[in-house]
Design a protein around this motif. Structure first.
Motif, PDB file in Angstrom:
ATOM      1  N   PRO A  77       0.821  -1.212   0.000  1.00 43.81           N
ATOM      2  CA  PRO A  77       0.000   0.000   0.000  1.00 43.81           C
ATOM      3  C   PRO A  77       0.856   1.264   0.000  1.00 43.81           C
ATOM      4  CG  PRO A  77      -0.097  -1.095   2.140  1.00 43.81           C
ATOM      5  CD  PRO A  77       0.724  -1.961   1.243  1.00 43.81           C
ATOM      6  N   GLU A  78       0.439   2.238  -0.806  1.00 39.48           N
ATOM      7  CA  GLU A  78       1.119   3.530  -0.877  1.00 39.48           C
ATOM      8  C   GLU A  78       0.376   4.537   0.009  1.00 39.48           C
ATOM      9  OE1 GLU A  78       3.881   4.218  -2.381  1.00 39.48           O
ATOM     10  OE2 GLU A  78       4.162   2.527  -3.721  1.00 39.48           O
ATOM     11  N   LYS A  79       1.040   5.641   0.341  1.00 44.25           N
ATOM     12  CA  LYS A  79       0.427   6.665   1.197  1.00 44.25           C
ATOM     13  C   LYS A  79      -0.819   7.273   0.576  1.00 44.25           C
ATOM     14  CE  LYS A  79       4.646   7.949   3.602  1.00 44.25           C
ATOM     15  NZ  LYS A  79       5.628   8.990   3.879  1.00 44.25           N
ATOM     16  N   ASP A  80      -0.842   7.340  -0.773  1.00 52.77           N
ATOM     17  CA  ASP A  80      -1.984   7.965  -1.448  1.00 52.77           C
ATOM     18  C   ASP A  80      -3.175   7.021  -1.612  1.00 52.77           C
ATOM     19  OD1 ASP A  80      -1.153   6.247  -3.447  1.00 52.77           O
ATOM     20  OD2 ASP A  80      -0.765   7.819  -4.926  1.00 52.77           O
TER      21      ASP A  80
ATOM     22  N   SER B   3      -3.135   4.109  -3.212  1.00 56.69           N
ATOM     23  CA  SER B   3      -2.918   3.181  -4.321  1.00 56.69           C
ATOM     24  C   SER B   3      -2.068   2.006  -3.831  1.00 56.69           C
ATOM     25  CB  SER B   3      -2.237   3.898  -5.488  1.00 56.69           C
ATOM     26  OG  SER B   3      -0.956   4.345  -5.098  1.00 56.69           O
ATOM     27  N   VAL B   4      -1.870   1.037  -4.705  1.00 55.56           N
ATOM     28  CA  VAL B   4      -1.038  -0.106  -4.350  1.00 55.56           C
ATOM     29  C   VAL B   4       0.096  -0.233  -5.356  1.00 55.56           C
ATOM     30  CG1 VAL B   4      -2.799  -1.440  -3.144  1.00 55.56           C
ATOM     31  CG2 VAL B   4      -2.568  -1.667  -5.612  1.00 55.56           C
ATOM     32  N   ARG B   5       1.231  -0.719  -4.882  1.00 59.38           N
ATOM     33  CA  ARG B   5       2.393  -0.947  -5.735  1.00 59.38           C
ATOM     34  C   ARG B   5       2.607  -2.449  -5.832  1.00 59.38           C
ATOM     35  NH1 ARG B   5       7.906  -0.481  -3.639  1.00 59.38           N
ATOM     36  NH2 ARG B   5       6.830   0.581  -1.951  1.00 59.38           N
TER      37      ARG B   5
ATOM     38  N   CYS C 264       4.691  -5.692  -6.301  1.00 59.73           N
ATOM     39  CA  CYS C 264       6.069  -6.091  -6.040  1.00 59.73           C
ATOM     40  C   CYS C 264       6.181  -7.613  -6.102  1.00 59.73           C
ATOM     41  CB  CYS C 264       6.523  -5.634  -4.659  1.00 59.73           C
ATOM     42  SG  CYS C 264       6.485  -3.848  -4.430  1.00 59.73           S
TER      43      CYS C 264
END
Length: 103
Positions: A52-55, A57-59, A61
């Motif tokens: 999970p990203e701060k905004d 969204s998801v990254r 990996c």
């Protein structure tokens, strides 16, 4: 990547449910559609993870920890960026060329 004579590492995927599973499926569909990934029949397999990203969204990996543990290090490491910049300090021109597709 050099792994010596080590047999292929095949890790089971992490179990995902609910919204995370939907996000993972969407990411895979999108990357397939963009041509960033393709189906594989390789004996090597590492599990995917969504970070999970701060905004919100998801990254996407891949957990390569087991592969990294058996990979033979490169005898010629990449030069340090500050040393490269020192070598370019006296240059009259400096150019860059992007060789990647714009995804």
């Amino acid at each position: 990547m050099q792994t010596g004579s080590h047999p292929p590492i095949r890790c089971s995927p992490f179990q995902v449910r609910g919204k995370t599973a939907q996000d993972l499926e969407r990411e895979v569909r999108d990357m397939l559609a963009l041509g960033v990934i393709q189906p594989s029949a390789s004996p090597w397999a590492s599990p995917m993870v969504l970070v999970p990203e701060k905004d919100g969204s998801v990254r996407f990996c891949v957990d390569y920890r087991k592969l990294n543990a058996i990979t033979v290090s490169d005898a010629y490491p990449m030069p340090r960026p500050d040393e490269l910049l020192d070598k370019l300090g006296g240059a009259r021109y400096l150019t860059t060329m992007g060789l990647t597709k714009g995804y």
